[in-house]
Enzyme design. Structure first.
Site, PDB file in Angstrom:
ATOM      1  N   MET A 200       0.816  -1.211   0.000  1.00  0.00           N
ATOM      2  CA  MET A 200       0.000   0.000   0.000  1.00  0.00           C
ATOM      3  C   MET A 200       0.856   1.271   0.000  1.00  0.00           C
ATOM      4  O   MET A 200       0.617   2.187   0.798  1.00  0.00           O
ATOM      5  CB  MET A 200      -0.964  -0.031   1.187  1.00  0.00           C
ATOM      6  CG  MET A 200      -1.965  -1.167   1.069  1.00  0.00           C
ATOM      7  SD  MET A 200      -2.627  -1.306  -0.612  1.00  0.00           S
ATOM      8  CE  MET A 200      -4.241  -1.922  -0.306  1.00  0.00           C
TER       9      MET A 200
ATOM     10  N   HIS B 153      -4.652  -5.445  -8.563  1.00  0.00           N
ATOM     11  CA  HIS B 153      -5.563  -4.401  -8.085  1.00  0.00           C
ATOM     12  C   HIS B 153      -6.996  -4.943  -8.170  1.00  0.00           C
ATOM     13  O   HIS B 153      -7.360  -5.561  -9.176  1.00  0.00           O
ATOM     14  CB  HIS B 153      -5.404  -3.155  -8.956  1.00  0.00           C
ATOM     15  CG  HIS B 153      -6.230  -2.007  -8.493  1.00  0.00           C
ATOM     16  ND1 HIS B 153      -5.914  -1.255  -7.375  1.00  0.00           N
ATOM     17  CD2 HIS B 153      -7.379  -1.487  -8.977  1.00  0.00           C
ATOM     18  CE1 HIS B 153      -6.838  -0.327  -7.206  1.00  0.00           C
ATOM     19  NE2 HIS B 153      -7.739  -0.445  -8.165  1.00  0.00           N
TER      20      HIS B 153
HETATM   21  C1  GAR Z   1      -5.836  -7.205  -2.497  1.00  0.00           C
HETATM   22  O1  GAR Z   1      -7.214  -7.148  -2.710  1.00  0.00           O
HETATM   23  C2  GAR Z   1      -5.099  -6.414  -3.549  1.00  0.00           C
HETATM   24  O2  GAR Z   1      -5.696  -6.493  -4.821  1.00  0.00           O
HETATM   25  C3  GAR Z   1      -5.181  -5.015  -3.009  1.00  0.00           C
HETATM   26  O3  GAR Z   1      -4.940  -5.178  -1.631  1.00  0.00           O
HETATM   27  C4  GAR Z   1      -5.434  -6.460  -1.220  1.00  0.00           C
HETATM   28  C5  GAR Z   1      -4.334  -7.167  -0.476  1.00  0.00           C
HETATM   29  O4  GAR Z   1      -4.810  -8.366   0.070  1.00  0.00           O
HETATM   30  N1  GAR Z   1      -4.230  -4.138  -3.627  1.00  0.00           N
HETATM   31  C6  GAR Z   1      -4.500  -2.870  -3.942  1.00  0.00           C
HETATM   32  O5  GAR Z   1      -5.557  -2.322  -3.678  1.00  0.00           O
HETATM   33  C7  GAR Z   1      -3.383  -2.142  -4.662  1.00  0.00           C
HETATM   34  N2  GAR Z   1      -3.833  -0.930  -5.252  1.00  0.00           N
HETATM   35  P1  GAR Z   1      -3.803  -9.504   0.538  1.00  0.00           P
HETATM   36  O6  GAR Z   1      -2.789  -8.819   1.467  1.00  0.00           O
HETATM   37  O7  GAR Z   1      -4.656 -10.484   1.272  1.00  0.00           O
HETATM   38  O8  GAR Z   1      -3.153 -10.076  -0.685  1.00  0.00           O
END
Ligand code: GAR
Length: 208
Positions: free
Chosen positions: A93, A112
């Protein structure tokens, strides 16, 4: 030789887990070489360590959600020390800047939870619900410098139902994320992804 992947994470690491599982079971020809996090509490770090993967918290040294300066150098150096061929942002993030991107030009991917270019940024499942779209989904793309932008590698579409909550829609999208991110990594590691005119072409597999 299998592709050595460095994965950048900030939180729970469910995408990391799906990549670890598929590389451990040899479904994809990939080795997770190192996991780096800007958050010392990230559960993703524990997931990696449980599997014996090297995992480090590297202080981002910035209260803003960007990675620059000495911290950016620390990330670059650690990825290089682990000889990674590909960098994957998996719920990282923080905005990555030009230096890191150019060190891994067309060797850095992001996932994403929207059908880009719709709904960039944060809380995108809520944005999709608020907008009233009928379909949502997930996108894996190369990182080119625009936030949540860059040539699209794979997308997966899910329906949006009228009684969906942010949680139910996020869960449906997340299942697809877990499916398509390892596929995109596998295509990269088999050298099947070609970029022309800022678009990704997936080479024919010829019955492989
Ligand atoms: C996921 O949904 C990913 O797509 C999103 O954060 C989450 C992480 O989950 N990423 C973004 O929004 C990037 N812009 P995780 O830690 O369980 O993989």
């Amino acid at each position: 030789m299998s592709c050595r992947v460095g994965i950048l994470v900030s939180g729970r690491g469910s995408n990391l887990q799906s990549i670890i599982d598929k590389s451990e079971s040899s479904e994809i020809d990939t080795e997770v070489a190192v996991v780096l996090s800007d958050n010392p509490e990230a559960y993703a770090l524990q997931r990696a360590k449980k599997t014996g993967i090297k995992a480090y918290y590297i202080d981002p040294e910035n209260s803003k959600p960007i990675l620059t300066g000495k911290a950016e150098d620390n990330y670059i150096n650690t990825l290089k020390e682990h000889n990674v061929n590909l960098v994957c942002l998996a719920g990282f993030m923080r905005i990555v800047k030009e230096k890191l991107i150019s060190e891994f030009k067309w060797k850095m991917m992001n996932i994403h939870p929207s059908l880009l270019p719709s709904f960039k940024g944060l809380n995108v499942q809520k944005k999709a619900l608020d907008y009233g779209v009928r379909f949502a989904g997930a996108t894996v793309h190369f990182v080119s410098g625009d936030v949540d932008g860059g040539p699209i590698i794979l997308q997966a579409v899910v329906p949006v139902y009228q009684d969906d909550t942010e949680e139910s829609l996020s869960d449906r999208i997340l299942k697809e994320e877990h499916r398509i991110y390892p596929v995109a990594i596998d295509l990269f590691s088999r050298n099947k992804l070609k970029i022309r005119n800022n678009k990704v072409f997936i080479e024919e597999t010829n019955g492989e």
